[in-house]
Design a protein around this motif. Sequence first.
Motif, PDB file in Angstrom:
ATOM      1  N   ILE A 206       0.874  -1.175   0.000  1.00  0.00           N
ATOM      2  CA  ILE A 206       0.000   0.000   0.000  1.00  0.00           C
ATOM      3  C   ILE A 206       0.910   1.223   0.000  1.00  0.00           C
ATOM      4  N   ILE A 207       0.718   2.090  -0.963  1.00  0.00           N
ATOM      5  CA  ILE A 207       1.565   3.277  -1.094  1.00  0.00           C
ATOM      6  C   ILE A 207       0.739   4.527  -0.834  1.00  0.00           C
ATOM      7  N   MET A 208       1.305   5.422  -0.010  1.00  0.00           N
ATOM      8  CA  MET A 208       0.615   6.668   0.327  1.00  0.00           C
ATOM      9  C   MET A 208       1.637   7.800   0.377  1.00  0.00           C
ATOM     10  N   PRO A 209       1.185   9.056   0.350  1.00  0.00           N
ATOM     11  CA  PRO A 209       2.124  10.177   0.450  1.00  0.00           C
ATOM     12  C   PRO A 209       2.910  10.136   1.758  1.00  0.00           C
ATOM     13  N   MET A 210       4.133  10.647   1.721  1.00  0.00           N
ATOM     14  CA  MET A 210       5.012  10.633   2.880  1.00  0.00           C
ATOM     15  C   MET A 210       4.363  11.280   4.099  1.00  0.00           C
ATOM     16  N   GLU A 211       3.735  12.454   3.897  1.00  0.00           N
ATOM     17  CA  GLU A 211       3.132  13.182   5.021  1.00  0.00           C
ATOM     18  C   GLU A 211       2.011  12.374   5.672  1.00  0.00           C
ATOM     19  N   ASP A 212       1.204  11.676   4.863  1.00  0.00           N
ATOM     20  CA  ASP A 212       0.116  10.867   5.411  1.00  0.00           C
ATOM     21  C   ASP A 212       0.663   9.682   6.201  1.00  0.00           C
ATOM     22  N   ALA A 213       1.772   9.081   5.714  1.00  0.00           N
ATOM     23  CA  ALA A 213       2.376   7.963   6.435  1.00  0.00           C
ATOM     24  C   ALA A 213       2.954   8.432   7.768  1.00  0.00           C
ATOM     25  N   GLN A 214       3.582   9.594   7.771  1.00  0.00           N
ATOM     26  CA  GLN A 214       4.111  10.136   9.029  1.00  0.00           C
ATOM     27  C   GLN A 214       2.995  10.409  10.022  1.00  0.00           C
ATOM     28  N   SER A 215       1.874  10.909   9.530  1.00  0.00           N
ATOM     29  CA  SER A 215       0.728  11.185  10.409  1.00  0.00           C
ATOM     30  C   SER A 215       0.125   9.879  10.936  1.00  0.00           C
ATOM     31  N   LEU A 216      -0.012   8.873  10.066  1.00  0.00           N
ATOM     32  CA  LEU A 216      -0.595   7.599  10.473  1.00  0.00           C
ATOM     33  C   LEU A 216       0.250   6.922  11.537  1.00  0.00           C
TER      34      LEU A 216
END
Length: 416
Positions: A206-216
Amino acid sequence: MILNRYEKMIARRYLLPGKGEGFIFLVAAISLAAVALGVAALIIVMSVMNGFRAELFDKIVGLNGHAIVNGYEGRLSEWQRIAASARATPGVVSALPLIEQPLMASANGRVEGVLVRGMRPSDLQNNPIISSHVKSGQLVDIAPGSNKIAIGSGLAQSLGAYVGSEISLISPEGRDTPVGSVPRIVTYTVGAVFEVGVYDYDKQYIIMPMEDAQSLLLMGNQIGMIEVQVDNPDKVSETLAPLAPIVRGHGILIDWRQMNSALFSALEVERIAMFVVLSLIVLVAVFNILSSLIMLVRAKTRDIAILRTMGASRRAMMKIFVTVGTTIGALGIMLGVILGALFLFFRQPIVDSIQYLTGQDLWDPSVRVLSSLPSKSDPVEIGAIIVTALLLSFLATLYPAWKAASTDPVQVLRYE
């Protein structure tokens, strides 16, 4: 080997069946077919093995880089300085920040283990392994704050998801409560589905934007690793040696050999073993050439004696029978190359047809790793196979040719 006019005529005559020589011709034809099958098998297997290695290398390295700087406990601080130092290292093409974390995904009442990867949108769109294999949706929709993700086709099938579906990611990094830590659950929308052709990646990623991964993952401004690409993968250790002191104390520097050593070592051992085993087919075919020439010499003993009395030299007899045997081998090699090329060109339809006729799944991606049968022919390797087969064919002709040249016309024609 240069033959004069009469030697060529006799060699051509011995290659074709004469009266009562159908059995000898049949043995020679079987020898030719055996050489063809042996050469074809070698070319096919070596090309497929090379294709496996090339496909796996391109896709694994395309997603994971030639090396990674992995932060301790999955967190890499001061990553901007380390990435800048990596990019300034001679021979380094790129150094990209990444986040990778195994989590759980839930959709439509189904739960799967996944590998969440956080990437900058520009890096995601510039990655050819992913951007050129999008099956549905668009990668441009995977932007920070959009709450959209890209998933592999295998994972989409397992979860019953498609573009527009909602997937919940469950992270153990949650908030603390009086009754303990509560997992963090965040819902995302599928913005794109990709299929890179490697089963494990399509099944888990699953690939997501860097900022969203940091928030998650509650990582703040930290990342998990830096993906490094170099201009010469075979010299990755030497290229990145100056980077090791900078990384020390922050993380671990691992190159592609260390990450996939077991896989590529196993492929290399299997490749060598298959070459040795299949070479025995060519060796058996060469013995067939030997036996057919011995039979031909026995059948032509009277002709040889007459030629000797007419002035033919021992050397001429040697040249004739060596030419006959080598020609059989050369024709078999040519036919083998053609058969090998045809099989490799139609390899996937052939596999699909066999699966259809037998009702068996011969190419299960979960076992074979790749979703289709790969192939990569090495001209140098094919040339070595041809030369080896031709040399063996030549060596097989020496004993029958020597026996023909040693024929004593007096003994043969004494009672004629």
